[in-house]
Design a protein around this motif. Structure first.
Motif, short mmCIF file in Angstrom:
data_model
loop_
_atom_site.label_atom_id
_atom_site.label_comp_id
_atom_site.label_asym_id
_atom_site.label_seq_id
_atom_site.Cartn_x
_atom_site.Cartn_y
_atom_site.Cartn_z
N ARG A 173 0.82 -1.21 0.00
CA ARG A 173 0.00 0.00 0.00
C ARG A 173 0.86 1.26 0.00
O ARG A 173 0.66 2.17 -0.78
CB ARG A 173 -0.92 -0.01 1.22
N THR A 174 1.76 1.34 0.93
CA THR A 174 2.68 2.46 0.98
C THR A 174 4.05 1.88 1.26
O THR A 174 4.36 1.53 2.38
CB THR A 174 2.31 3.44 2.10
N ILE A 233 8.14 10.33 -3.34
CA ILE A 233 6.84 9.70 -3.13
C ILE A 233 6.09 9.76 -4.44
O ILE A 233 5.89 10.85 -5.00
CB ILE A 233 6.04 10.39 -2.02
N SER A 235 2.84 7.72 -7.10
CA SER A 235 1.72 6.79 -7.20
C SER A 235 2.19 5.47 -7.80
O SER A 235 3.10 5.44 -8.64
CB SER A 235 0.61 7.37 -8.10
N TRP A 270 8.86 6.02 -1.68
CA TRP A 270 7.62 5.34 -1.35
C TRP A 270 6.66 5.39 -2.53
O TRP A 270 6.52 6.41 -3.20
CB TRP A 270 6.97 6.01 -0.14
N VAL A 321 2.57 4.86 -3.40
CA VAL A 321 1.29 4.89 -2.69
C VAL A 321 0.18 4.31 -3.55
O VAL A 321 0.21 4.40 -4.78
CB VAL A 321 0.92 6.33 -2.24
N GLU A 322 -0.78 3.72 -2.89
CA GLU A 322 -1.92 3.13 -3.60
C GLU A 322 -2.72 4.20 -4.33
O GLU A 322 -2.75 5.37 -3.94
CB GLU A 322 -2.83 2.40 -2.62
N HIS A 329 -2.84 7.20 1.99
CA HIS A 329 -1.54 6.58 1.84
C HIS A 329 -0.44 7.60 1.53
O HIS A 329 0.74 7.34 1.83
CB HIS A 329 -1.62 5.48 0.78
N ILE A 330 -0.80 8.74 0.96
CA ILE A 330 0.19 9.82 0.84
C ILE A 330 0.57 10.30 2.23
O ILE A 330 1.76 10.54 2.52
CB ILE A 330 -0.35 10.99 -0.01
N GLU A 380 0.54 8.55 4.95
CA GLU A 380 1.40 7.52 5.52
C GLU A 380 2.83 7.63 5.00
O GLU A 380 3.80 7.49 5.77
CB GLU A 380 0.83 6.14 5.20
N ALA A 381 2.98 7.89 3.71
CA ALA A 381 4.31 8.03 3.13
C ALA A 381 5.01 9.27 3.67
O ALA A 381 6.22 9.24 3.94
CB ALA A 381 4.21 8.09 1.60
#
Length: 420
Positions: free
Chosen positions: A12-13, A338, A340, A353, A355-356, A376-377, A379-380
């Protein structure tokens, strides 16, 4: 959810580092090759003017100069950045824009003017999206090499139909795009975008650090975005999702600052980012915009490298990318990223990272974009905040495979010999 090293892009991340792929199948011949006069081509290059600061403009400037130095005869048909009359730039002839929105109405005429008196094999190279190009305007051009982005899934019908024309040879700029082209039955080449030597870790330029240029303190945690503010529906750079995620992330982090290296009010058909910052609840002290006049007239690559070097992480989770040059530029400067987990983005991550994202149907292209997950951004961003990587040797090592010198040697030289 915490990030972990050496994980797959399907997480996910996930913080990822995919390493440098083996390119021996082309590098051995390319490194030893020196162009013979019999291999020289007369090339018209169709793209943004080489002095513009766009991604296409930067790639045009670098590659066309290398083509000239290699012995090819090169001129540039500018679809953006030059109007009114022909001109020259660094010894290269520049043809002006046409009357059409993308100047494909005059490209064939420019091609005939440039090639009619030459005894060399002729080639038109396009570096641009191909879906808006009218094949009827280009039917008389015998050989077209289209360096083409694929930023949707699957390849949009208009893109596929152009690349399938008898006089067109597709050239993918990402492995993702190349794979889709091959699966669609196209005989396609692959050459990634190259990163200029200026992009390396830099502490200062003329005594000023990147944080001096940003006007942030040394103890701030800086999240940088470098993305063109063009297009509102869809907004391909997903400014809404990225800025909302930063606002949530920064709510309990007074040292967090967002640096936006882009136009601020949507004057080029984008969105009003100042209004968006207010809408997501960001306070003026949490956001810095690049100096708008400097951004318009052009910021030297060395200064941009210093900005990347001074950031803690590059935020670039977009709806889709044909390549994504800032992601490699930032890593070449030692800054994690970071992105996608969609289209070309995950293949460009050496340290950072993914992200989903959720599929987003683009009716204009009849193919899928994505909407990066705000959750999820966040989270990253939290994972990057905990990591506090001031310099990532891992990112720098990964980015070396995209160095412009290496890309030209390993990919462009072998490809161009097939047209000689």
């Amino acid at each position: 959810m915490s990030a972990s090293n050496n994980s797959k892009h399907t997480s996910r991340t996930s913080r990822t580092g995919s390493g440098i792929p083996d390119s021996s199948r082309v590098s051995a011949l390319a490194r030893e090759a020196t162009i013979k006069k019999s291999d020289a081509l007369r090339i018209l290059w169709y793209s943004n003017a080489p002095f513009t600061g766009t991604g296409y403009g930067v790639q045009t400037a670098d590659t066309c100069q290398r083509l000239k130095e290699e012995g090819h005869e090169v001129a540039i048909a500018c679809n953006y950045g030059l109007a009114g009359s022909t001109s020259t730039w660094n010894g290269l002839k520049l043809y002006p824009q046409g009357n059409g929105l993308y100047s494909d109405d005059v490209t064939a005429a420019h091609y005939m003017d440039w090639t009619h008196s030459s005894n060399l094999p002729n080639l038109l190279i396009t570096l641009f999206d191909v879906w808006p190009l009218n094949p009827a305007f280009l039917v008389k051009v015998p050989q077209i090499l289209s360096w083409c982005p694929v930023d949707h899934m699957p390849i949009p019908p208009a893109v596929l139909s152009f690349l399938a024309l008898e006089n067109v040879t597709p050239l993918a700029m990402s492995k993702f795009g190349h794979d889709l082209m091959l699966k669609a039955g196209l005989d396609a080449h692959y050459a990634p975008h190259g990163v200029a030597p200026a992009f390396t870790h830099r502490t200062s330029v003329n005594g000023l650090s990147g944080r001096d240029f940003m006007k942030v303190t040394d103890d701030a945690f800086v999240v940088m975005m470098n993305a063109a503010n063009k297009g509102a529906v869809p907004c391909r750079k997903a400014f809404g999702e990225n800025l909302l995620a930063f606002s949530i992330f920064a709510a309990d982090k007074p040292d967090a600052v967002l640096y936006l290296h882009t136009e601020n009010r949507g004057s080029s058909g984008g969105i009003n980012l100042e209004a968006l910052c207010q809408a997501v609840g960001l306070k003026p002290g949490q956001v810095r915009f690049v100096d708008q006049y400097a951004y318009r007239v052009g910021i030297p690559q060395e200064v941009l490298a210093t900005l990347y070097s001074s950031a803690d992480v590059l935020l670039a989770a977009s709806m889709g990318e044909g390549f994504g040059v800032p992601v490699i530029e930032a890593q070449a400067c030692g800054t994690p990223v970071i992105v996608s987990n969609f289209t070309a983005q995950p293949e460009l991550v050496g340290d950072g990272w993914t992200v989903e994202a959720q599929p987003w149907w683009n009716p204009l292209q009849e193919a899928w974009f994505c909407t990066p997950s705000v959750k999820h951004i966040v989270e990253a961003l939290n994972a990057s905040y905990e990591a506090r990587t001031s310099y990532s040797a891992k990112a720098v090592k990964f980015a070396e495979q995209y160095a412009a010198d290496r890309v030209f040697e390993e990919y462009w030289k072998p490809i161009l010999r097939t047209f000689a």
